[in-house]
Scaffold this active site. Sequence first.
Site, PDB file in Angstrom:
ATOM      1  CE  LYS A  38      -2.497  -1.053   3.649  1.00 38.39           C
ATOM      2  NZ  LYS A  38      -3.562  -0.477   4.610  1.00 38.39           N
ATOM      3  CB  ALA A  77     -12.796  -0.088   8.541  1.00 37.53           C
ATOM      4  CB  SER A  79     -12.227  -3.197   3.268  1.00 40.12           C
ATOM      5  OG  SER A  79     -11.015  -3.542   2.778  1.00 40.12           O
ATOM      6  CB  SER A 116     -20.035  -1.293   3.425  1.00 41.69           C
ATOM      7  OG  SER A 116     -20.294  -2.260   2.355  1.00 41.69           O
ATOM      8  CE1 TYR A 143     -16.329  -3.916   5.452  1.00 46.10           C
ATOM      9  CE2 TYR A 143     -18.246  -4.367   3.954  1.00 46.10           C
ATOM     10  CZ  TYR A 143     -17.074  -3.689   4.606  1.00 46.10           C
ATOM     11  OH  TYR A 143     -16.992  -2.456   3.885  1.00 46.10           O
ATOM     12  CE  LYS A 179     -10.218  -2.992  -1.891  1.00 44.39           C
ATOM     13  NZ  LYS A 179     -10.716  -3.082  -0.518  1.00 44.39           N
ATOM     14  CG  ASP A 181      -9.489 -13.390  -2.977  1.00 46.54           C
ATOM     15  OD1 ASP A 181      -8.769 -13.482  -4.061  1.00 46.54           O
ATOM     16  OD2 ASP A 181     -10.002 -14.373  -2.186  1.00 46.54           O
ATOM     17  CE  LYS A 188     -11.019 -10.185  -7.325  1.00 42.33           C
ATOM     18  NZ  LYS A 188     -12.052 -11.163  -7.008  1.00 42.33           N
ATOM     19  CG  PHE A 202     -20.597 -16.645 -10.723  1.00 49.01           C
ATOM     20  CD1 PHE A 202     -19.438 -17.439 -10.779  1.00 49.01           C
ATOM     21  CD2 PHE A 202     -20.691 -15.654  -9.535  1.00 49.01           C
ATOM     22  CE1 PHE A 202     -18.572 -17.450  -9.722  1.00 49.01           C
ATOM     23  CE2 PHE A 202     -19.729 -15.697  -8.784  1.00 49.01           C
ATOM     24  CZ  PHE A 202     -18.712 -16.529  -8.708  1.00 49.01           C
ATOM     25  NE  ARG A 216     -23.119  -7.728  -7.448  1.00 53.55           N
ATOM     26  CZ  ARG A 216     -23.894  -8.613  -7.557  1.00 53.55           C
ATOM     27  NH1 ARG A 216     -25.200  -8.282  -8.081  1.00 53.55           N
ATOM     28  NH2 ARG A 216     -23.704  -9.936  -7.037  1.00 53.55           N
ATOM     29  CE1 TYR A 281     -22.833 -13.449  -7.658  1.00 55.68           C
ATOM     30  CE2 TYR A 281     -24.737 -13.324  -8.949  1.00 55.68           C
ATOM     31  CZ  TYR A 281     -23.445 -12.922  -8.775  1.00 55.68           C
ATOM     32  OH  TYR A 281     -22.551 -12.095  -9.640  1.00 55.68           O
TER      33      TYR A 281
END
Length: 327
Positions: A38, A77, A79, A116, A143, A179, A181, A188, A202, A216, A281
Amino acid sequence: MYIVTGGAGFIGSAMVWKLNQMGIDDIIVVDNLASSEKWHNLVNRRFTDYLHRDTFRKMLEDNRLHYKIDGIIHLGACSSTTERNVDFLMENNVKYSELLCRRAMERGVRFINASSAATYGDGSMGFSDSIDTALKLKPLNAYGWSKQLFDMWAYREKRLASIASVKFFNVYGPNEYHKGDMKSVICKVFADIRKGLPIRLFKSDNPQYGDGESFRDFVYVKDCVNVLYWLLEHPEVNGILNIGSGRARTWNDLARAVYAAMDMPPVIEYFDMPESLRGKYQYFTQAEMGWLEKAGCDVAFHSLEEGVADYVRNYMMKDDPYLEQNL
């Protein structure tokens, strides 16, 4: 002077970047760098001091925060949405946040907290940031629950009239490479696409949605910090506030946007959803963003295609071992 907790992290370092853009260098960065990468996020940033999280918390506990502070942006925090150590989450995401909020209120300092969208659970109660909705939410993971606990504490203690607790949706953009995963799909898959591998999404296990067609609310990190800065400048705007684009898009849309930014034809493959996610999901998230117009917030958001293009072309495609460090 401003304090940014989690200031070396993804959104935190982007917030320091935004403050620097606005000519602000009097910044205290609070984080826990340890042996992570970081620190690269701070190389090009200007700030007054760095404090380890534990040192900063001890200063809060002893009430030894002697700086003259104009605002605190609390982004520090745990995350990880998969964190299983609930005691750790309670100490870092709840008790630490409560303490910092109390100290800010005692001094009359502007306080912005990172909540969040994970608090919304399965989405069955919608995505309104009204207090009526907040009181009914049942997060699906520890979380999300830890973030909900702080919001409910702020409500009970009548702090919400004086602070902004913001719920980030699916944030992507520069400075997220560390970060693991929790990185965005864009971060990614970028290297794989360069190698000629397809994006893998998926398969749907819900007949109402096709493969890759769940939705999303993807929001660009630059838009997030623009809103955070606006909130710093408007301390009269408070409560629980969503920060998303307000427009749900599909994973297929995201994949196509990445390929378009790389000037490549899309190649998408679908694989079976893991057994652990079937029936659990989330197929739709979209932030209700009516508070922006109501509050007179004029921040303009990138479209998904615009945000992905800026991220990929101006950061990901740079020949640098830490591709996003130059925000």
